[in-house]
Enzyme design. Sequence first.
Site, mmCIF file in Angstrom:
data_model
loop_
_atom_site.group_PDB
_atom_site.id
_atom_site.type_symbol
_atom_site.label_atom_id
_atom_site.label_comp_id
_atom_site.label_asym_id
_atom_site.label_seq_id
_atom_site.Cartn_x
_atom_site.Cartn_y
_atom_site.Cartn_z
ATOM 1 C CG ASP A 127 -1.885 1.173 1.229
ATOM 2 O OD1 ASP A 127 -3.036 0.994 0.808
ATOM 3 O OD2 ASP A 127 -1.479 2.276 1.632
ATOM 4 C CD1 TRP A 157 -2.814 3.516 -2.085
ATOM 5 C CD2 TRP A 157 -4.805 3.651 -3.102
ATOM 6 N NE1 TRP A 157 -2.995 4.814 -2.473
ATOM 7 C CE2 TRP A 157 -4.205 4.935 -3.105
ATOM 8 C CE3 TRP A 157 -6.068 3.514 -3.667
ATOM 9 C CZ2 TRP A 157 -4.826 6.048 -3.656
ATOM 10 C CZ3 TRP A 157 -6.688 4.630 -4.227
ATOM 11 C CH2 TRP A 157 -6.076 5.870 -4.219
ATOM 12 C CG ASP A 158 -3.156 -2.818 1.761
ATOM 13 O OD1 ASP A 158 -2.835 -3.383 0.704
ATOM 14 O OD2 ASP A 158 -2.352 -2.582 2.672
ATOM 15 C CG LEU A 159 -8.650 -0.455 4.129
ATOM 16 C CD1 LEU A 159 -9.091 0.747 4.946
ATOM 17 C CD2 LEU A 159 -8.925 -1.741 4.874
ATOM 18 N N GLY A 162 -9.253 -4.762 -1.300
ATOM 19 C CA GLY A 162 -10.031 -5.811 -0.667
ATOM 20 C C GLY A 162 -11.481 -5.778 -1.107
#
Length: 219
Positions: A127, A157-159, A162
Amino acid sequence: MLDGLTVVEASSFVAAPTAGLYLAQLGAEVIRVDQIGGGPDFRRWPLSPGGDSLYWENLNRAKKSVALDLGSAEGRELLQALAAATGQFLTNYPASGFLAHDTLAARNPALITLRVMGRADGGPALDYTVNAAVGIPQVTGPAELGDAPVNHVLPAWDLLTGAYAAFALLAAVRHREATGVGGEVGVPLQDVATGSIANLGMFAEALNVGERPRLGNEV
């Protein structure tokens, strides 16, 4: 809403486990598979006073748990069989090796593999490296900082990856229902970030207006 859908998850850190959590929160049976003793993110901060990972406990709530010795042939065989039997496999592990889609699909041609990736070419990305690549640290913070980059603590960006991975898996399930065809879907973290910044007009702004200045807390 997803009652009756079972997903096997073998993953670590934020984006892929987040996808599994979202699916579980919508009613899917998500079976998380880890190395016996805990995977690479089992002790990730923040930690409780007793040393348990608050991150891990919360990101994996609502999931079932299986622990295997993935260093052994028997453990790898069990994970392959479990993924093939359920028909939906969520992972961010490498695309080659014993979890390659073609290897798993040999057991179940209708298998859907949703693979969260760093970059579309298979290269690594996190991220915070992706965030720097799209320029967010240069436009974050007060103007008096000049050119000094400012990191942000929210792994946006990870969230978002996901969430994108969760609905991409559901789209693949819908496609299989219509065609009978499974397959592998790759969701690269870097592509999600780049596409999102483009969707917000920030690349067009840089090309047509100039680089966005730091605005601090102004809205």
